[in-house]
Design an enzyme around this catalytic site. Structure first.
Site, PDB file in Angstrom:
ATOM      1  N   GLY A  81      36.330  33.478  32.511  1.00 60.22           N
ATOM      2  CA  GLY A  81      37.084  33.696  31.277  1.00 60.22           C
ATOM      3  C   GLY A  81      36.575  34.810  30.373  1.00 60.22           C
ATOM      4  O   GLY A  81      36.796  34.776  29.170  1.00 60.22           O
ATOM      5  N   HIS A  83      43.588  43.214  37.325  1.00 59.38           N
ATOM      6  CA  HIS A  83      43.025  43.223  38.679  1.00 59.38           C
ATOM      7  C   HIS A  83      41.914  44.268  38.747  1.00 59.38           C
ATOM      8  O   HIS A  83      42.079  45.378  38.233  1.00 59.38           O
ATOM      9  CB  HIS A  83      44.124  43.531  39.705  1.00 59.38           C
ATOM     10  CG  HIS A  83      43.615  43.478  41.108  1.00 59.38           C
ATOM     11  ND1 HIS A  83      43.300  42.285  41.730  1.00 59.38           N
ATOM     12  CD2 HIS A  83      43.335  44.454  41.996  1.00 59.38           C
ATOM     13  CE1 HIS A  83      42.846  42.545  42.943  1.00 59.38           C
ATOM     14  NE2 HIS A  83      42.859  43.856  43.128  1.00 59.38           N
TER      15      HIS A  83
HETATM   16  C1  GAR Z   1      38.275  39.686  36.823  1.00 58.77           C
HETATM   17  O1  GAR Z   1      37.460  40.664  37.423  1.00 58.77           O
HETATM   18  C2  GAR Z   1      39.731  39.904  37.186  1.00 58.77           C
HETATM   19  O2  GAR Z   1      40.085  41.257  37.264  1.00 58.77           O
HETATM   20  C3  GAR Z   1      39.788  39.233  38.526  1.00 58.77           C
HETATM   21  O3  GAR Z   1      39.031  38.059  38.377  1.00 58.77           O
HETATM   22  C4  GAR Z   1      37.999  38.304  37.429  1.00 58.77           C
HETATM   23  C5  GAR Z   1      38.044  37.230  36.369  1.00 58.77           C
HETATM   24  O4  GAR Z   1      36.980  37.381  35.460  1.00 58.77           O
HETATM   25  N1  GAR Z   1      41.156  38.965  38.931  1.00 58.77           N
HETATM   26  C6  GAR Z   1      41.629  39.126  40.160  1.00 58.77           C
HETATM   27  O5  GAR Z   1      40.929  39.457  41.099  1.00 58.77           O
HETATM   28  C7  GAR Z   1      43.116  38.859  40.319  1.00 58.77           C
HETATM   29  N2  GAR Z   1      43.576  39.269  41.593  1.00 58.77           N
HETATM   30  P1  GAR Z   1      36.993  36.618  34.074  1.00 58.77           P
HETATM   31  O6  GAR Z   1      37.281  35.142  34.391  1.00 58.77           O
HETATM   32  O7  GAR Z   1      35.600  36.789  33.529  1.00 58.77           O
HETATM   33  O8  GAR Z   1      38.041  37.219  33.194  1.00 58.77           O
END
Ligand code: GAR
Length: 217
Positions: free
Chosen positions: A14, A111
């Protein structure tokens, strides 16, 4: 000024959610997070929401017999909270085309790559394996295909020869937080239009110069 109501969907850490919560603390930010939905009980991001006093819902996909039933529950939660724009922020479930259609041009995803390169998982590992000089991150409107849809904003991040997936991921994440906050600002303030597969907007500032790596002396 009425602020646009955001519903953020998460599955884990998050940190992008936290960036949006922080941005919305400023009164002139045109959006605010009104609901956070996680499909996992133990998502760390739920703590960020709770400590900011934001309503949270845990909707565990394991409790549902079909993807459709899960999506319906998520949709109902968003509608009940008056959500106007959905932000996927590390939400690791594919959403049904019907759900995506209900939120057409009202749902963003972030992404960690320069889409359309490196859709899916392990983006930084794959970029390093391929020896690309630049990678980055993308915010886009969601379409039924995974990690696809009209692009709102991208940030380019150089890949250093010494990078590991961890070091690169950390640097890209920093830019993720910035582009997500700025993308939501653009969308919420009515600066972008989706026409076909592209996002346009007359006030969008686009840098003129390219980047070259490695630099020649
Ligand atoms: C982030 O790096 C986001 O870009 C990725 O998951 C992570 C979540 O981090 N999303 C994907 O890969 C979607 N295909 P967070 O929970 O710290 O925001």
């Amino acid at each position: 000024m009425a602020r646009m109501k955001l519903g953020v969907l998460i599955s884990g850490r998050g940190s992008n959610l936290q960036a949006l919560i922080e941005a919305a603390k400023k009164e002139d930010y045109p959006a605010e997070v009104v609901l956070v939905i996680s499909n996992r009980h133990n998502a760390k991001g739920l703590d960020h929401a709770r400590s900011a006093g934001i309503e949270t819902l845990v909707i565990d996909h394991n409790d549902f017999e079909s993807r459709q039933a899960f999506d319906d529950a998520v949709h109902a939660g968003l509608v009940d909270a008056g959500v106007e724009l959905v932000c996927l922020a590390g939400f690791m479930r594919l959403l049904d085309p019907e759900f995506v259609a209900r939120w057409h041009n009202r749902m963003l995803n972030i992404h960690p790559s320069l889409l359309p390169a490196y859709r899916g998982l392990r983006t930084h590992e794959r970029a390093i394996e391929d020896g690309v000089r630049f990678t980055g991150c993308t915010v886009h409107f969601v379409r039924p295909e995974m990690d696809a849809g009209p692009i709102v904003m991208q940030a380019v991040v150089p890949v250093r020869p010494t990078d590991t997936a961890v070091s690169l991921g950390r640097r890209v994440l920093d830019y993720e937080h910035r582009v997500y906050v700025e993308s939501v600002r653009l969308v919420a303030s009515g600066h972008v239009r989706v026409s076909g597969s592209r996002v346009t907007g007359k006030d969008l500032v686009i840098p003129e110069n390219g980047l070259i790596s490695p630099l020649q002396s």
